[in-house]
Design a protein around this motif. Structure first.
Motif, PDB file in Angstrom:
ATOM      1  N   LYS A 134      27.792  75.421 -13.893  1.00  0.00           N
ATOM      2  CA  LYS A 134      27.104  74.254 -14.475  1.00  0.00           C
ATOM      3  C   LYS A 134      26.945  74.371 -15.997  1.00  0.00           C
ATOM      4  O   LYS A 134      26.023  73.807 -16.583  1.00  0.00           O
ATOM      5  N   PHE A 135      27.872  75.099 -16.628  1.00  0.00           N
ATOM      6  CA  PHE A 135      27.777  75.269 -18.076  1.00  0.00           C
ATOM      7  C   PHE A 135      28.155  73.996 -18.832  1.00  0.00           C
ATOM      8  O   PHE A 135      27.903  73.895 -20.030  1.00  0.00           O
ATOM      9  N   GLY A 136      28.767  73.022 -18.156  1.00  0.00           N
ATOM     10  CA  GLY A 136      29.193  71.811 -18.847  1.00  0.00           C
ATOM     11  C   GLY A 136      28.251  70.643 -18.705  1.00  0.00           C
ATOM     12  O   GLY A 136      28.506  69.563 -19.252  1.00  0.00           O
ATOM     13  N   LEU A 137      27.144  70.829 -17.998  1.00  0.00           N
ATOM     14  CA  LEU A 137      26.236  69.704 -17.744  1.00  0.00           C
ATOM     15  C   LEU A 137      25.641  69.172 -19.043  1.00  0.00           C
ATOM     16  O   LEU A 137      25.513  67.953 -19.228  1.00  0.00           O
ATOM     17  N   TYR A 138      25.288  70.064 -19.949  1.00  0.00           N
ATOM     18  CA  TYR A 138      24.689  69.641 -21.214  1.00  0.00           C
ATOM     19  C   TYR A 138      25.695  68.892 -22.072  1.00  0.00           C
ATOM     20  O   TYR A 138      25.357  67.915 -22.745  1.00  0.00           O
ATOM     21  N   HIS A 139      26.940  69.328 -22.042  1.00  0.00           N
ATOM     22  CA  HIS A 139      27.982  68.669 -22.842  1.00  0.00           C
ATOM     23  C   HIS A 139      28.339  67.307 -22.281  1.00  0.00           C
ATOM     24  O   HIS A 139      28.397  66.325 -23.027  1.00  0.00           O
ATOM     25  N   ALA A 145      21.336  62.893 -23.017  1.00  0.00           N
ATOM     26  CA  ALA A 145      20.993  61.514 -23.383  1.00  0.00           C
ATOM     27  C   ALA A 145      21.413  60.509 -22.321  1.00  0.00           C
ATOM     28  O   ALA A 145      20.870  59.400 -22.277  1.00  0.00           O
ATOM     29  N   ASP A 146      22.372  60.833 -21.469  1.00  0.00           N
ATOM     30  CA  ASP A 146      22.901  59.860 -20.507  1.00  0.00           C
ATOM     31  C   ASP A 146      22.334  60.018 -19.109  1.00  0.00           C
ATOM     32  O   ASP A 146      22.844  59.404 -18.161  1.00  0.00           O
ATOM     33  N   VAL A 147      21.311  60.844 -18.939  1.00  0.00           N
ATOM     34  CA  VAL A 147      20.696  61.046 -17.625  1.00  0.00           C
ATOM     35  C   VAL A 147      19.187  60.945 -17.751  1.00  0.00           C
ATOM     36  O   VAL A 147      18.629  61.023 -18.856  1.00  0.00           O
ATOM     37  N   ASP A 148      18.524  60.768 -16.617  1.00  0.00           N
ATOM     38  CA  ASP A 148      17.069  60.594 -16.602  1.00  0.00           C
ATOM     39  C   ASP A 148      16.321  61.892 -16.338  1.00  0.00           C
ATOM     40  O   ASP A 148      15.119  61.866 -16.082  1.00  0.00           O
ATOM     41  N   PHE A 149      17.002  62.993 -16.368  1.00  0.00           N
ATOM     42  CA  PHE A 149      16.347  64.275 -16.111  1.00  0.00           C
ATOM     43  C   PHE A 149      16.658  65.231 -17.256  1.00  0.00           C
ATOM     44  O   PHE A 149      17.697  65.097 -17.927  1.00  0.00           O
ATOM     45  N   PRO A 150      15.770  66.194 -17.512  1.00  0.00           N
ATOM     46  CA  PRO A 150      16.039  67.157 -18.593  1.00  0.00           C
ATOM     47  C   PRO A 150      17.094  68.163 -18.155  1.00  0.00           C
ATOM     48  O   PRO A 150      17.218  68.496 -16.981  1.00  0.00           O
ATOM     49  N   ILE A 151      17.863  68.653 -19.114  1.00  0.00           N
ATOM     50  CA  ILE A 151      18.863  69.681 -18.852  1.00  0.00           C
ATOM     51  C   ILE A 151      18.218  71.040 -19.109  1.00  0.00           C
ATOM     52  O   ILE A 151      17.807  71.332 -20.236  1.00  0.00           O
ATOM     53  N   GLY A 152      18.115  71.837 -18.082  1.00  0.00           N
ATOM     54  CA  GLY A 152      17.510  73.155 -18.219  1.00  0.00           C
ATOM     55  C   GLY A 152      16.297  73.302 -17.313  1.00  0.00           C
ATOM     56  O   GLY A 152      15.795  72.330 -16.729  1.00  0.00           O
ATOM     57  N   TYR A 153      15.799  74.536 -17.213  1.00  0.00           N
ATOM     58  CA  TYR A 153      14.670  74.868 -16.346  1.00  0.00           C
ATOM     59  C   TYR A 153      13.540  75.387 -17.216  1.00  0.00           C
ATOM     60  O   TYR A 153      13.754  76.271 -18.064  1.00  0.00           O
ATOM     61  N   GLN A 164      10.276  70.563 -28.987  1.00  0.00           N
ATOM     62  CA  GLN A 164      10.820  69.230 -29.261  1.00  0.00           C
ATOM     63  C   GLN A 164      10.327  68.202 -28.260  1.00  0.00           C
ATOM     64  O   GLN A 164      10.286  67.009 -28.560  1.00  0.00           O
ATOM     65  N   GLY A 165       9.945  68.624 -27.074  1.00  0.00           N
ATOM     66  CA  GLY A 165       9.483  67.699 -26.059  1.00  0.00           C
ATOM     67  C   GLY A 165      10.619  66.969 -25.399  1.00  0.00           C
ATOM     68  O   GLY A 165      11.795  67.163 -25.702  1.00  0.00           O
ATOM     69  N   SER A 166      10.274  66.092 -24.460  1.00  0.00           N
ATOM     70  CA  SER A 166      11.276  65.320 -23.731  1.00  0.00           C
ATOM     71  C   SER A 166      11.678  64.112 -24.547  1.00  0.00           C
ATOM     72  O   SER A 166      10.938  63.627 -25.395  1.00  0.00           O
ATOM     73  N   PHE A 167      12.875  63.603 -24.253  1.00  0.00           N
ATOM     74  CA  PHE A 167      13.402  62.464 -25.009  1.00  0.00           C
ATOM     75  C   PHE A 167      14.379  61.705 -24.136  1.00  0.00           C
ATOM     76  O   PHE A 167      15.090  62.291 -23.311  1.00  0.00           O
ATOM     77  N   HIS A 168      14.409  60.396 -24.325  1.00  0.00           N
ATOM     78  CA  HIS A 168      15.392  59.563 -23.636  1.00  0.00           C
ATOM     79  C   HIS A 168      15.831  58.470 -24.603  1.00  0.00           C
ATOM     80  O   HIS A 168      15.025  57.965 -25.397  1.00  0.00           O
ATOM     81  N   PRO A 169      17.114  58.060 -24.574  1.00  0.00           N
ATOM     82  CA  PRO A 169      17.600  57.041 -25.525  1.00  0.00           C
ATOM     83  C   PRO A 169      16.851  55.722 -25.454  1.00  0.00           C
ATOM     84  O   PRO A 169      16.812  54.982 -26.432  1.00  0.00           O
ATOM     85  N   GLU A 176      14.284  59.232 -33.837  1.00  0.00           N
ATOM     86  CA  GLU A 176      13.692  60.548 -34.002  1.00  0.00           C
ATOM     87  C   GLU A 176      14.152  61.499 -32.900  1.00  0.00           C
ATOM     88  O   GLU A 176      13.433  62.408 -32.500  1.00  0.00           O
ATOM     89  N   ALA A 177      15.332  61.295 -32.400  1.00  0.00           N
ATOM     90  CA  ALA A 177      15.865  62.132 -31.322  1.00  0.00           C
ATOM     91  C   ALA A 177      15.989  63.580 -31.795  1.00  0.00           C
ATOM     92  O   ALA A 177      16.360  63.834 -32.940  1.00  0.00           O
ATOM     93  N   PRO A 178      15.651  64.529 -30.926  1.00  0.00           N
ATOM     94  CA  PRO A 178      15.767  65.939 -31.324  1.00  0.00           C
ATOM     95  C   PRO A 178      17.217  66.342 -31.525  1.00  0.00           C
ATOM     96  O   PRO A 178      18.129  65.759 -30.948  1.00  0.00           O
ATOM     97  N   ARG A 179      17.399  67.336 -32.342  1.00  0.00           N
ATOM     98  CA  ARG A 179      18.747  67.828 -32.583  1.00  0.00           C
ATOM     99  C   ARG A 179      19.250  68.572 -31.343  1.00  0.00           C
ATOM    100  O   ARG A 179      18.478  69.191 -30.616  1.00  0.00           O
ATOM    101  N   PRO A 180      20.546  68.517 -31.088  1.00  0.00           N
ATOM    102  CA  PRO A 180      21.088  69.243 -29.931  1.00  0.00           C
ATOM    103  C   PRO A 180      20.823  70.738 -30.045  1.00  0.00           C
ATOM    104  O   PRO A 180      20.748  71.302 -31.141  1.00  0.00           O
ATOM    105  N   SER A 181      20.673  71.374 -28.909  1.00  0.00           N
ATOM    106  CA  SER A 181      20.422  72.814 -28.886  1.00  0.00           C
ATOM    107  C   SER A 181      21.640  73.570 -29.390  1.00  0.00           C
ATOM    108  O   SER A 181      22.783  73.162 -29.175  1.00  0.00           O
ATOM    109  N   GLY A 182      21.384  74.710 -30.019  1.00  0.00           N
ATOM    110  CA  GLY A 182      22.453  75.550 -30.523  1.00  0.00           C
ATOM    111  C   GLY A 182      22.704  76.742 -29.625  1.00  0.00           C
ATOM    112  O   GLY A 182      22.016  76.942 -28.609  1.00  0.00           O
ATOM    113  N   PRO A 183      23.672  77.569 -29.979  1.00  0.00           N
ATOM    114  CA  PRO A 183      24.024  78.725 -29.142  1.00  0.00           C
ATOM    115  C   PRO A 183      22.870  79.696 -28.918  1.00  0.00           C
ATOM    116  O   PRO A 183      22.795  80.354 -27.887  1.00  0.00           O
TER     117      PRO A 183
END
Length: 885
Positions: A134-139, A145-153, A164-169, A176-183
């Motif tokens: 499931k390493f590609g779910l975030y990408h 941004a395209d789903v109604d659930f957060p990515i991650g546990y 950053q908190g939760s966010f939806h488009p 004010e959308a949070p920046r994508p997570s980094g490595p």
């Protein structure tokens, strides 16, 4: 693609966010559904192949924005250790950490972040090696941004992600959308994961989620996060007993500030892995088919060659690529939705229960909470291969290793050879759904393509039978002769700088094959734009014409993850079949092509030709989109694939035969209708049987002399060098043989002269070849009818004629003003109806008039000898009858 080996196929499902139906984009078109956006982004994941990553295979789109993802799966995971309550040795912890970091670092090179790292997403293969799932779910979800659930546990999320908190488009403050997570986000998750393995228990598992998040954020005030976590969970003593390198690894991973936390690539080179890194060799990606590197550079054979022959009872299917196995699973009756429904992952509800709220007559309103089924259920269902294995149980082991030097068909290697031989005779659509047949064809093509270009001729030979859909993209590239480092050439082209054609490209792309989910995705549009701009930039002498986007579509679809190969195929296809069609002023090229097509109609179907000419329905009114787009503008992609499978085997004149085959399917309606009805008929083209179209086009091609479709604006011949006889031989790009240019070749005509002639001309060399074929046919069998008859229209007194020809003097059939005195088709010529009739005379005007009259009385297959009798005099083939005594 990686081989299946000991892995399994797994499937999981989730829903994309639904979009409002009454909102349009800036271009006035409806918004692209989020599920199609995800489908487009998913495609690149199929190319991310590494021993530490589970291979993605496919994604399918269902109703209500449901998506089902198929990927490599293993039953064992790190969560099994937690369930058993076992603690892992420090050495094993370091090995797991190193292998996870290998996978994360490889992802980062491709611009991806896991973000969903947890113990149950770190799978273990049969040898205990790590496989990240499931390493590609975030990408694929555009960072969630395209789903109604957060990515991650929550237990594994890094502090900066929680902050950053939760966010939806759909949120009002979408800017004010949070920046994508980094490595570095995944490094924190890895630290939590390793801590749990060392402690033998879940971290923050029994704490309320709000308290859990608050606790993680308060860790920023702590100097030693590892010690604080150990005290919180009552395992401080055990953590302190860990070796220094393991403890140091935990501390580096669980660094609160991202700026001080190492990235996966940096951590891989850290001293904590000095005793582990030497056990692993760096991963080397296999060399692709089209590159500047040698594909056999790293080829290694075992010391004992006999080892290759061991294991006659091995599972050969597991040695095939995982995408091949999945394709066969689908052909054998596999159904993703059915599998998920049987495991109760997909549950159907009555429509009334799916409404967010409803109101009764008395005004009382009833509502329901958020439907949990639209949130992520990360359960992975294993797809059973029992049905597939049972279907293939009769396929012999030798079938998986066909001998390329064997001239016999690959079908002979199966125990059910007779049955499979019969399959070849079935319609193509049935063959493409036959599991055993597709297995053998894919294996054979795979081996042939690995030997390309050495086995190019064999690829051509097998493509005449059919091309398996799974390898169609590479097979087309081989048929087009693609070679060399295509990636470097494509990357060297400027695809970003604005050019004048950008506006037209932007208008055309949203209308090009947008019924297809892949091409209609935003990723599809981006790739469309890059390919078209690359072609325009690399061909400064040509211009962008509407229709180029349709030509690009089949190549993009088949090579969605390899733009360079799509561009190379397109660049090789256009000169072969559409030479100079994209000139700024292409009217002379188009007009010559349409005139030759008109002569083709008159040659094969004079009755239809006469009718269309009488009502004024000329090819200019309907055939330009056919040939300018090679039928991609009028047929859907699945029909184009079958059509082009054969088109790529033919020369540049084969599209004319396809056009004839289309007219034949519409023949009865065309003959019964007038001009207006024909216009309406082609404005909404009826359903065309593509398999019949291919079959009839091959027959037309067989009966058409090769010089009858000669065009002076076709691609010029390519010089292939000295033929050993001191003469330069030219290779015609439209044929696979070398034909030297001689005095017997056909001479070009100006467009006005070409349009004035109803029947096509053939060259003297073509005429001689046909005569020899006819003579050979007569010698083989007395019952065989020759394919040609020469009609000499000179007076009987003229000396010299071709052996076997008949004499129908022009003066006996036509008067001084070319009025018909006696129809030549009612005499001796009537007995030769059905053969290729070659009219030979002194003057081309008389020969043209004679041929035109034959066409007018519906006499088929009439052509004219270019240059007349004078072209044959130097050959020494003319005979003079002995004088009678």
């Amino acid at each position: 693609m990686q081989p299946l080996k000991d892995a399994q196929l797994g499937a999981f499902t989730f829903f994309a966010s639904a979009l409002p139906h009454d909102v349009c984009g800036s271009n006035g078109l409806p918004l692209t559904p989020n599920s199609i956006k995800i489908l487009g982004r998913f495609q690149i994941l199929k190319t991310v192949t590494h021993p530490r990553l589970c291979q993605y295979v496919d994604i399918s789109r269902g109703k209500h924005e449901r998506l089902i993802v198929v990927a490599e799966h293993h039953e064992s995971s790190l969560s099994d250790f937690q369930k058993r309550g076992n603690k892992i040795s420090p050495e094993r912890v370091l090995q797991i950490a190193y292998e996870v970091l290998e996978g994360l670092a490889f992802m980062n090179k491709h611009g991806m972040v896991h973000r969903a790292l947890s113990v149950h997403n770190v799978l273990l293969d049969s040898k205990g090696n790590v496989k990240l799932a499931k390493f590609g779910l975030y990408h694929m979800t555009d960072h969630g941004a395209d789903v109604d659930f957060p990515i991650g546990y929550p237990s594994y999320l890094a502090p900066e992600v929680i902050a950053q908190g939760s966010f939806h488009p759909s949120d009002p403050l979408h800017h004010e959308a949070p920046r994508p997570s980094g490595p570095k986000t995944d490094v924190w998750s890895l630290g939590v994961l390793l801590f749990e393995l060392c402690a033998g228990r879940r971290l923050l598992h029994n704490i309320d989620i709000n308290e859990r998040l608050k606790f993680i954020l308060t860790l920023g005030c702590m100097d030693d996060i590892v010690t604080v976590l150990a005290e919180e969970h009552g395992c401080l003593e055990h953590i302190q007993e860990l070796p220094e390198n393991v403890l140091a690894l935990l501390q580096k991973c669980l660094t609160f500030l991202p700026s001080k936390r190492p990235s996966p690539a940096e951590l891989l080179g850290d001293a904590v892995f000095d005793g582990v890194s030497c056990l692993y060799t760096p991963y080397q990606k296999p060399v692709s088919l089209f590159s500047s590197s040698l594909r056999c550079a790293h080829l290694e054979l075992p010391e004992d060659i006999g080892d290759l022959c061991k294991g006659d009872g091995d599972d050969y299917l597991s040695e095939r690529a995982i995408n091949e196995v999945y394709n066969l699973w689908c052909l054998a009756g596999g159904d993703l939705e059915k599998e998920l429904t049987n495991k109760e992952i997909i549950q159907s509800k009555p429509p009334i229960c799916t409404l967010p709220n409803f109101v009764l007559e008395d005004g009382e309103s009833f509502g329901q909470g958020r439907d949990r089924s639209f949130l992520l259920d990360d359960t992975t269902v294993t797809l059973s291969l029992c049905q597939l294995r049972n279907r293939l149980k009769d396929v012999a082991g030798e079938s998986y290793f066909p001998l390329l030097e064997d001239e016999q068909s690959s079908l002979s290697h199966s125990n059910s050879a007779n049955e499979l031989s019969a399959t070849v005779k079935l319609p193509l659509i049935i063959r493409e759904r036959d599991t055993e047949y597709q297995l053998l064809r894919v294996i054979l093509f795979d081996r042939l393509l690995q030997a390309y270009p050495y086995k190019k001729n064999r690829v051509y030979k097998e493509a005449k039978v059919d091309i398996p859909p799974l390898v169609r993209g590479l097979a087309w590239a081989a048929l087009l002769g693609i070679e060399g480092d295509i990636q470097a050439k494509y990357e060297s082209l400027d695809k970003d700088t604005p050019i004048p054609t950008d506006r037209q490209i932007e208008v055309d792309i949203p209308r090009c094959h947008q019924y297809d989910e892949l091409l209609s995705s935003p990723q599809g549009h981006v790739k469309f734009r890059r390919l078209l701009k690359a072609w325009v930039v690399s061909h400064p002498d040509l211009v962008y014409w509407q229709g180029l986007d349709s030509l690009c579509a089949p190549f993009l679809y088949l090579n969605f993850n390899n733009e360079a190969l799509a561009y190379a195929c397109m660049s090789a296809f256009i000169p072969k079949y559409l030479y100079n069609f994209f000139l700024k002023d292409n009217s002379h090229v188009i007009q010559e092509y349409l005139t030759v097509f008109s002569q083709m109609i008159a040659f094969h179907d004079p009755e239809l030709s006469n009718h269309l000419n009488e009502i004024g329905f000329i090819p200019d009114l309907y055939a330009i989109p056919w040939f300018l787009t090679m039928f991609t503008h009028v047929f859907p992609l699945h029909k184009i694939f079958h059509l082009w499978d054969t088109l790529l085997l033919g020369n540049s004149s084969f599209p004319l035969c396809i056009g004839m085959a289309i007219l034949q399917q519409l023949r009865d309606r065309l003959l019964a209708n007038g001009f207006n009805e024909c216009i309406l008929l082609f404005s909404d083209l009826p359903e065309i049987d593509i398999e019949r179209c291919v079959r009839e086009s091959i027959n037309f091609f067989f009966w058409t002399p090769k010089s009858a479709t000669y065009r002076q604006h076709a691609q010029p011949p390519k010089v292939s060098g000295d033929n050993g006889l001191g003469k330069t031989t030219t290779r015609y790009s439209s044929d696979d043989q070398d034909f030297p240019k001689t005095d017997l070749s056909r001479e070009p005509l100006v467009l006005l002269e070409l349009k004035a002639e109803v029947s096509p001309r053939i060259s003297a060399e073509d005429f001689i070849d046909l005569c020899e074929m006819s003579y050979a046919a007569n010698n083989r069998s007395k019952a065989s009818r020759p394919r040609i008859i020469a009609v000499d229209i000179r007076s009987a007194e003229d000396r010299g004629h071709m052996s076997g020809s008949i004499n129908v003097p022009f003066s006996t059939a036509f008067g001084t003003d070319d009025e018909v005195l006696q129809c030549p088709a009612t005499g001796a010529l009537q007995n030769y109806r059905g053969r290729v009739v070659v009219v030979i005379g002194h003057a081309m005007k008389s020969a043209s008039a004679f041929a035109a009259h034959l066409v007018k009385v519906n006499f088929p297959r009439v052509c004219i000898l270019d240059g007349g009798i004078n072209k044959l005099k130097p050959t020494g083939l003319l005979t003079v009858p002995s004088p009678q005594i």
